[in-house]
Design a protein around this motif. Sequence first.
Motif, PDB file in Angstrom:
ATOM      1  N   TRP A  97       0.849  -1.195   0.000  1.00 17.39           N
ATOM      2  CA  TRP A  97       0.000   0.000   0.000  1.00 17.39           C
ATOM      3  C   TRP A  97       0.884   1.245   0.000  1.00 17.39           C
ATOM      4  N   PHE A  98       0.300   2.339  -0.497  1.00 15.91           N
ATOM      5  CA  PHE A  98       1.054   3.587  -0.628  1.00 15.91           C
ATOM      6  C   PHE A  98       0.121   4.753  -0.334  1.00 15.91           C
ATOM      7  N   VAL A  99       0.675   5.836   0.180  1.00 20.12           N
ATOM      8  CA  VAL A  99      -0.122   7.050   0.406  1.00 20.12           C
ATOM      9  C   VAL A  99      -0.548   7.583  -0.961  1.00 20.12           C
ATOM     10  N   PRO A 100      -1.833   7.843  -1.168  1.00 15.81           N
ATOM     11  CA  PRO A 100      -2.337   8.103  -2.528  1.00 15.81           C
ATOM     12  C   PRO A 100      -1.813   9.374  -3.172  1.00 15.81           C
ATOM     13  N   VAL A 101      -1.535  10.390  -2.363  1.00 14.94           N
ATOM     14  CA  VAL A 101      -1.062  11.669  -2.897  1.00 14.94           C
ATOM     15  C   VAL A 101       0.051  12.160  -1.974  1.00 14.94           C
ATOM     16  N   ILE A 102       1.206  12.468  -2.539  1.00 15.29           N
ATOM     17  CA  ILE A 102       2.317  12.947  -1.717  1.00 15.29           C
ATOM     18  C   ILE A 102       2.940  14.183  -2.357  1.00 15.29           C
ATOM     19  N   PRO A 103       3.439  15.105  -1.542  1.00 19.30           N
ATOM     20  CA  PRO A 103       4.075  16.317  -2.063  1.00 19.30           C
ATOM     21  C   PRO A 103       5.544  16.063  -2.359  1.00 19.30           C
ATOM     22  N   GLY A 104       6.315  17.137  -2.541  1.00 20.41           N
ATOM     23  CA  GLY A 104       7.711  17.012  -2.914  1.00 20.41           C
ATOM     24  C   GLY A 104       8.667  16.856  -1.754  1.00 20.41           C
ATOM     25  N   THR A 105       8.164  16.699  -0.539  1.00 18.56           N
ATOM     26  CA  THR A 105       9.001  16.443   0.624  1.00 18.56           C
ATOM     27  C   THR A 105       8.310  15.434   1.527  1.00 18.56           C
ATOM     28  N   LYS A 106       9.101  14.571   2.147  1.00 16.29           N
ATOM     29  CA  LYS A 106       8.522  13.600   3.081  1.00 16.29           C
ATOM     30  C   LYS A 106       8.513  14.114   4.512  1.00 16.29           C
ATOM     31  N   PHE A 107       9.020  15.331   4.722  1.00 14.45           N
ATOM     32  CA  PHE A 107       9.083  15.896   6.063  1.00 14.45           C
ATOM     33  C   PHE A 107       7.884  16.805   6.339  1.00 14.45           C
ATOM     34  N   VAL A 108       6.698  16.333   5.991  1.00 22.12           N
ATOM     35  CA  VAL A 108       5.451  17.034   6.290  1.00 22.12           C
ATOM     36  C   VAL A 108       4.607  16.142   7.194  1.00 22.12           C
ATOM     37  N   THR A 109       3.763  16.749   7.997  1.00 22.44           N
ATOM     38  CA  THR A 109       2.883  15.970   8.864  1.00 22.44           C
ATOM     39  C   THR A 109       1.611  15.603   8.119  1.00 22.44           C
ATOM     40  N   LEU A 110       0.964  14.553   8.603  1.00 24.79           N
ATOM     41  CA  LEU A 110      -0.320  14.145   8.023  1.00 24.79           C
ATOM     42  C   LEU A 110      -1.344  15.260   8.182  1.00 24.79           C
ATOM     43  N   GLY A 111      -1.364  15.882   9.350  1.00 20.21           N
ATOM     44  CA  GLY A 111      -2.299  16.994   9.556  1.00 20.21           C
ATOM     45  C   GLY A 111      -2.031  18.143   8.608  1.00 20.21           C
ATOM     46  N   GLY A 112      -0.752  18.432   8.368  1.00 18.28           N
ATOM     47  CA  GLY A 112      -0.403  19.491   7.432  1.00 18.28           C
ATOM     48  C   GLY A 112      -0.796  19.161   6.008  1.00 18.28           C
ATOM     49  N   MET A 113      -0.677  17.886   5.638  1.00 18.60           N
ATOM     50  CA  MET A 113      -1.084  17.473   4.297  1.00 18.60           C
ATOM     51  C   MET A 113      -2.569  17.721   4.076  1.00 18.60           C
ATOM     52  N   VAL A 114      -3.374  17.402   5.087  1.00 14.32           N
ATOM     53  CA  VAL A 114      -4.821  17.609   4.980  1.00 14.32           C
ATOM     54  C   VAL A 114      -5.154  19.093   5.057  1.00 14.32           C
ATOM     55  N   ALA A 115      -4.516  19.808   5.981  1.00 16.36           N
ATOM     56  CA  ALA A 115      -4.807  21.236   6.160  1.00 16.36           C
ATOM     57  C   ALA A 115      -4.460  22.046   4.918  1.00 16.36           C
ATOM     58  N   ASN A 116      -3.497  21.567   4.124  1.00 13.68           N
ATOM     59  CA  ASN A 116      -3.145  22.249   2.883  1.00 13.68           C
ATOM     60  C   ASN A 116      -3.726  21.552   1.650  1.00 13.68           C
ATOM     61  N   ASP A 117      -4.422  20.450   1.859  1.00 12.80           N
ATOM     62  CA  ASP A 117      -4.992  19.655   0.765  1.00 12.80           C
ATOM     63  C   ASP A 117      -3.964  19.477  -0.351  1.00 12.80           C
ATOM     64  N   HIS A 119      -1.331  18.355  -3.235  1.00 13.27           N
ATOM     65  CA  HIS A 119      -1.431  17.648  -4.516  1.00 13.27           C
ATOM     66  C   HIS A 119      -0.063  17.054  -4.829  1.00 13.27           C
ATOM     67  N   GLY A 120      -0.019  16.159  -5.822  1.00 14.46           N
ATOM     68  CA  GLY A 120       1.236  15.533  -6.182  1.00 14.46           C
ATOM     69  C   GLY A 120       1.406  15.425  -7.683  1.00 14.46           C
ATOM     70  N   LYS A 121       2.271  14.530  -8.083  1.00 16.46           N
ATOM     71  CA  LYS A 121       2.564  14.336  -9.498  1.00 16.46           C
ATOM     72  C   LYS A 121       1.501  13.489 -10.197  1.00 16.46           C
ATOM     73  N   ASN A 122       0.478  13.057  -9.451  1.00 17.15           N
ATOM     74  CA  ASN A 122      -0.559  12.205 -10.034  1.00 17.15           C
ATOM     75  C   ASN A 122      -1.951  12.809  -9.876  1.00 17.15           C
ATOM     76  N   HIS A 123      -2.035  14.133  -9.943  1.00 16.52           N
ATOM     77  CA  HIS A 123      -3.323  14.777  -9.708  1.00 16.52           C
ATOM     78  C   HIS A 123      -4.378  14.341 -10.715  1.00 16.52           C
ATOM     79  N   ARG A 126      -5.561  10.919  -9.250  1.00 15.27           N
ATOM     80  CA  ARG A 126      -5.956  10.764  -7.845  1.00 15.27           C
ATOM     81  C   ARG A 126      -6.542  12.014  -7.211  1.00 15.27           C
ATOM     82  N   GLY A 127      -6.419  13.167  -7.839  1.00 12.20           N
ATOM     83  CA  GLY A 127      -6.868  14.395  -7.199  1.00 12.20           C
ATOM     84  C   GLY A 127      -5.942  14.784  -6.064  1.00 12.20           C
ATOM     85  N   THR A 128      -6.474  15.465  -5.069  1.00 15.96           N
ATOM     86  CA  THR A 128      -5.698  15.898  -3.906  1.00 15.96           C
ATOM     87  C   THR A 128      -5.844  14.870  -2.780  1.00 15.96           C
ATOM     88  N   ILE A 129      -5.103  15.086  -1.706  1.00 11.45           N
ATOM     89  CA  ILE A 129      -5.189  14.178  -0.558  1.00 11.45           C
ATOM     90  C   ILE A 129      -6.595  14.196   0.036  1.00 11.45           C
TER      91      ILE A 129
END
Length: 439
Positions: A97-117, A119-123, A126-129
């Motif tokens: 399994w893999f996180v469906p949408v990831i940004p350009g850094t792995k040093f982000v929190t899960l809460g921050g990913m949701v709070a900023n909604d 997007h990644g290289k597969n928008h 998959r759309g946004t997180i």
Amino acid sequence: MSVRETNSWGRIDTRPRDIVDFDLDLLEAHTPPPQGQYLPFGNGRSYGDSCLNDRGTLLDSRGRASILSLDLETGILRAESGILLLELLDVLKDSGWFVPVIPGTKFVTLGGMVANDIHGKNHGHRGTIGCHVRQFSLLRSDGEHLVCAPDQNEELFNATIGGMGLTGYIEWVELSLIPVASHQVLETKIPFDTLEEGLALLAQEDPEHEYSVAWIDSLATGNKLGRGIMMLGDHVEVSSLPNYGEPIISVPFTPPIPLIAGPVLSAFNKLYYWRNANLQTPQVSSPDSFFFPLDALGGWNRLYGPDGLHQHQCALPFEGGEAVLRRMLETCHEANHGSFLTVLKRFGGIKSPGLLSFPMEGFTLTLDFPNRGETTKELLEKLDKLTLEVGGRVNPYKDSRMRPETFRAGFKHWREIERLRDPAMMSDFWRRVSRQDDT
């Protein structure tokens, strides 16, 4: 409470700030809640001032970083908001399994990913997180713990996804993962000589691959304007497991002048283009090298010098967007501002539930510049104007200076966020764009 140097990633305003480890009793002890006193803080990877509240106190979420449940049959994960993407991926690396949408850094929190909604290289696929969030728990400053989902507290669900921490503290998030052959990626690189060629390649290849992104040589001019490298990726089955590591080396101090500028930037761009133009045979890449290449150098933002950097990211509709992309690159040349990290992607039509979600169907261009004061701000204003001319928008969590009217033109639902905002939560960004400077 502790006072320590706490910045956003752009480092425009580097100084000590009040920050406390989040504690449930902290918010529940204040009735009525103090107006604009707090703001949840993840890991400070937003570029602008959306993660700062210089008239209040930041609530550090990193102390709450546990995985609460993981169902490997269904691919449903629940984790506390302070967990880093790095930590999530490390747990999942041999799970299928893999996180469906990831940004350009792995040093982000899960809460921050949701709070900023994010997007990644597969928008396009998959759309946004926010499209993969099943539910979350939101702690409001009145002491309520609200479970929010598409069919439960729907207004707050939609406002919190992309709401930049303004609706309350996200306690945990339940996320749907995607099945993958492995976390490794089969990567293909294709050089292109002009912006038009790059856009045609994106249109052709994006539907065929899980991930697609183009690096642009921001210094190329004339008949080479917009040349770059297309990078395409798909998960591939391999026997080895990835190693999600910490930075290999780190920038130990901030140099007195920007190092990513002038002749250094010119030499880097030429070397990067020609090196990658000769690597067209598909090869298996680790997720670190494909998704997070800059994470290999800790504190790389210091290379922009003591005044920090501005990043500008726009979303442009297909209609009129191609012409604006060309004009933006030309405008940067005219202003003598080269961009080190110039990235072009396509956004698909999958709509996020988030009211302030940044992507729109079309193109997105990311540029970053060493902060040269007013000359840089003048350039950014011109890029904003070009964005709005075709009905585009500027990314709020990459911003530290856009005018309120620029923000409001791109995000028509901003008043709904203000209506649903937790009265105890405020950010420097929101104070600026909603004109609450006197609160």
